[in-house]
Design a protein around this motif. Structure first.
Motif, PDB file in Angstrom:
ATOM      1  N   ARG A 141      73.435  41.663  55.494  1.00  0.00           N
ATOM      2  CA  ARG A 141      74.029  40.331  55.578  1.00  0.00           C
ATOM      3  C   ARG A 141      73.280  39.297  54.739  1.00  0.00           C
ATOM      4  N   VAL A 142      72.088  39.662  54.266  1.00  0.00           N
ATOM      5  CA  VAL A 142      71.257  38.717  53.529  1.00  0.00           C
ATOM      6  C   VAL A 142      70.823  39.344  52.211  1.00  0.00           C
ATOM      7  N   TYR A 143      70.831  38.534  51.167  1.00  0.00           N
ATOM      8  CA  TYR A 143      70.323  39.002  49.880  1.00  0.00           C
ATOM      9  C   TYR A 143      69.274  38.025  49.362  1.00  0.00           C
ATOM     10  N   PRO A 144      68.048  38.498  49.118  1.00  0.00           N
ATOM     11  CA  PRO A 144      67.006  37.613  48.614  1.00  0.00           C
ATOM     12  C   PRO A 144      67.140  37.398  47.114  1.00  0.00           C
ATOM     13  N   GLY A 145      67.013  36.161  46.685  1.00  0.00           N
ATOM     14  CA  GLY A 145      66.969  35.868  45.264  1.00  0.00           C
ATOM     15  C   GLY A 145      65.590  36.161  44.701  1.00  0.00           C
ATOM     16  N   SER A 146      65.419  35.902  43.426  1.00  0.00           N
ATOM     17  CA  SER A 146      64.160  36.204  42.747  1.00  0.00           C
ATOM     18  C   SER A 146      62.949  35.547  43.412  1.00  0.00           C
ATOM     19  N   PRO A 147      63.030  34.277  43.851  1.00  0.00           N
ATOM     20  CA  PRO A 147      61.850  33.662  44.456  1.00  0.00           C
ATOM     21  C   PRO A 147      61.332  34.419  45.674  1.00  0.00           C
ATOM     22  N   LEU A 148      62.235  34.834  46.559  1.00  0.00           N
ATOM     23  CA  LEU A 148      61.784  35.507  47.766  1.00  0.00           C
ATOM     24  C   LEU A 148      61.382  36.952  47.499  1.00  0.00           C
ATOM     25  N   LEU A 149      61.985  37.580  46.494  1.00  0.00           N
ATOM     26  CA  LEU A 149      61.544  38.925  46.118  1.00  0.00           C
ATOM     27  C   LEU A 149      60.122  38.889  45.578  1.00  0.00           C
ATOM     28  N   MET A 150      59.833  37.916  44.725  1.00  0.00           N
ATOM     29  CA  MET A 150      58.476  37.801  44.196  1.00  0.00           C
ATOM     30  C   MET A 150      57.489  37.462  45.300  1.00  0.00           C
ATOM     31  N   HIS A 151      57.886  36.558  46.194  1.00  0.00           N
ATOM     32  CA  HIS A 151      57.012  36.205  47.309  1.00  0.00           C
ATOM     33  C   HIS A 151      56.755  37.412  48.209  1.00  0.00           C
ATOM     34  N   ALA A 152      57.764  38.243  48.411  1.00  0.00           N
ATOM     35  CA  ALA A 152      57.594  39.425  49.255  1.00  0.00           C
ATOM     36  C   ALA A 152      56.517  40.350  48.701  1.00  0.00           C
ATOM     37  N   LEU A 153      56.501  40.538  47.389  1.00  0.00           N
ATOM     38  CA  LEU A 153      55.502  41.430  46.785  1.00  0.00           C
ATOM     39  C   LEU A 153      54.120  40.798  46.789  1.00  0.00           C
ATOM     40  N   MET A 154      54.024  39.513  46.516  1.00  0.00           N
ATOM     41  CA  MET A 154      52.709  38.882  46.413  1.00  0.00           C
ATOM     42  C   MET A 154      52.046  38.689  47.766  1.00  0.00           C
ATOM     43  N   THR A 155      52.804  38.841  48.856  1.00  0.00           N
ATOM     44  CA  THR A 155      52.231  38.678  50.188  1.00  0.00           C
ATOM     45  C   THR A 155      52.118  39.997  50.952  1.00  0.00           C
ATOM     46  N   GLU A 156      52.384  41.121  50.290  1.00  0.00           N
ATOM     47  CA  GLU A 156      52.125  42.403  50.939  1.00  0.00           C
ATOM     48  C   GLU A 156      50.638  42.510  51.254  1.00  0.00           C
ATOM     49  N   PRO A 157      50.262  43.177  52.334  1.00  0.00           N
ATOM     50  CA  PRO A 157      48.851  43.180  52.777  1.00  0.00           C
ATOM     51  C   PRO A 157      47.844  43.521  51.690  1.00  0.00           C
ATOM     52  N   ASP A 158      48.125  44.533  50.890  1.00  0.00           N
ATOM     53  CA  ASP A 158      47.169  44.933  49.862  1.00  0.00           C
ATOM     54  C   ASP A 158      47.086  43.934  48.715  1.00  0.00           C
ATOM     55  N   ARG A 159      48.137  43.099  48.566  1.00  0.00           N
ATOM     56  CA  ARG A 159      48.172  42.163  47.451  1.00  0.00           C
ATOM     57  C   ARG A 159      47.803  40.743  47.865  1.00  0.00           C
ATOM     58  N   ALA A 160      47.994  40.400  49.124  1.00  0.00           N
ATOM     59  CA  ALA A 160      47.807  39.020  49.584  1.00  0.00           C
ATOM     60  C   ALA A 160      46.404  38.499  49.301  1.00  0.00           C
ATOM     61  N   VAL A 161      45.411  39.381  49.320  1.00  0.00           N
ATOM     62  CA  VAL A 161      44.023  38.955  49.103  1.00  0.00           C
ATOM     63  C   VAL A 161      43.777  38.474  47.674  1.00  0.00           C
ATOM     64  N   VAL A 162      44.704  38.782  46.763  1.00  0.00           N
ATOM     65  CA  VAL A 162      44.528  38.407  45.360  1.00  0.00           C
ATOM     66  C   VAL A 162      44.902  36.940  45.112  1.00  0.00           C
ATOM     67  N   HIS A 163      45.796  36.394  45.939  1.00  0.00           N
ATOM     68  CA  HIS A 163      46.216  34.992  45.848  1.00  0.00           C
ATOM     69  C   HIS A 163      46.950  34.677  44.538  1.00  0.00           C
TER      70      HIS A 163
END
Length: 322
Positions: free
Chosen positions: A117-139
């Motif tokens: 029912r929901v489709y993420p646009g580019s902003p939320l897709l990029m945010h999803a990857l940059m906030t994954e646990p292994d990546r979030a520490v990179v900021h």
């Protein structure tokens, strides 16, 4: 000037090509544990309801992401190196990049039974990857631009819900103009500078094609090692045909590697609507061509069903000049 609304087109075949390419590129860049500046020059509303009146009116998601969600890939396309996905929402899509794309979209539909029912646009897709646990520490940092008043208001509300602080910022401005102030990005700890820029206007106005080329030319002068992704429509208009050729020339003049991926799902029965688009990448990951060569036949097999002539895909690439 403000007539285009992406809500009518979210999750269509053009989004599939754009976001498949975007996520595959980001995954590669994020293997290196140094921060990235991520820029979306035409961010839209950020996330879209596929059961909204706009989406239901166009029906484009039903012929795009919904088909990929529901249709298993042919067995001869399955990769020996990627295990079967745990979620049935991914079907049997076994290409690494395609399976990853579907898995990320599925995260935004955790309680969905049946069609998403929901489709993420580019902003939320990029945010999803940059906030994954292994990546979030990179900021990593995400900078978003959106000029349409209604979409800009919706985007700001969605960003507020992320509670991302200074890591995500949004400006109601022409993103091609705003890009100039961001390049080159400030150095991270250790001195490295890294950036990915997504440029995907609606091209409603003919001058957009020239403005995109000018923005890329300027960006390469300011920061030649950045990764630039440009989405473009494939339509019978001289400016549209000329844009990928111009981008190729700019990449070659700068001595940078490039990749041009296209997807044409075939003519509609009534001959209406956008049926083909491309993604041009300057400084693409060396892994991207092989991933798209494997993924796009699967995508086309699924999305071309019931379509007429013209269905095709292609991935061309050129090496950096030594």
């Amino acid at each position: 000037m403000f007539s285009y609304r992406h809500a009518f087109h979210a999750g269509n075949h053009a989004d599939v090509l754009k976001h498949l390419t975007l996520l595959a590129t980001l995954r590669h860049l994020m293997r290196k544990p140094t921060p990235l500046l991520l820029v979306d020059t035409h961010a839209g509303a950020g996330i879209y309801r596929l059961d909204s009146d706009a989406a239901q009116t166009s029906g484009e998601a039903g012929e795009g992401i919904a088909r990929l969600q529901a249709t298993p890939a042919p067995s001869h396309h399955r990769s020996k190196t990627v295990p079967a996905p745990a979620s049935s929402a991914q079907g049997a899509m076994q290409n690494e990049a395609l399976a990853d794309y579907l898995e990320v979209v599925a995260r935004f539909n955790p309680a969905a039974r049946g069609a998403w029912r929901v489709y993420p646009g580019s902003p939320l897709l990029m945010h999803a990857l940059m906030t994954e646990p292994d990546r979030a520490v990179v900021h990593d940092r995400l900078k978003l631009f959106e000029l349409h008043p209604t979409d800009a208001q919706a985007l700001r509300a969605h960003i507020d819900q992320l509670d991302a602080g200074r890591q995500v910022t949004m400006t109601r401005q022409d993103g091609l103009a705003g890009l100039k102030a961001l390049l080159p990005p400030p150095p991270a700890a250790g001195g490295s500078r890294r950036a990915l820029v997504l440029i995907d206007p609606s091209y409603e106005i003919k001058s957009d094609y020239a403005k995109v080329a000018e923005a890329v030319q300027d960006a390469l002068k300011r920061f030649a090692t950045g990764v630039y992704l440009v989405w473009y429509p494939i339509i019978p208009r001289p400016e549209a045909h000329g844009l990928p050729r111009r981008l190729r020339t700019l990449a070659q003049q700068a001595g940078r590697a490039w990749l041009d991926a296209t997807l044409h799902i075939g003519a509609a029965a009534d001959g209406a609507g956008l049926t083909a688009s491309g993604m041009f990448v300057i400084n693409p990951p060396h892994t991207l061509k092989a991933l798209l060569d494997d993924a796009l036949p699967q995508v086309l097999d699924t999305l071309r069903e019931g379509r007429g002539r013209g269905a095709a895909w292609s991935v061309e690439a050129g090496a950096a000049r030594a």
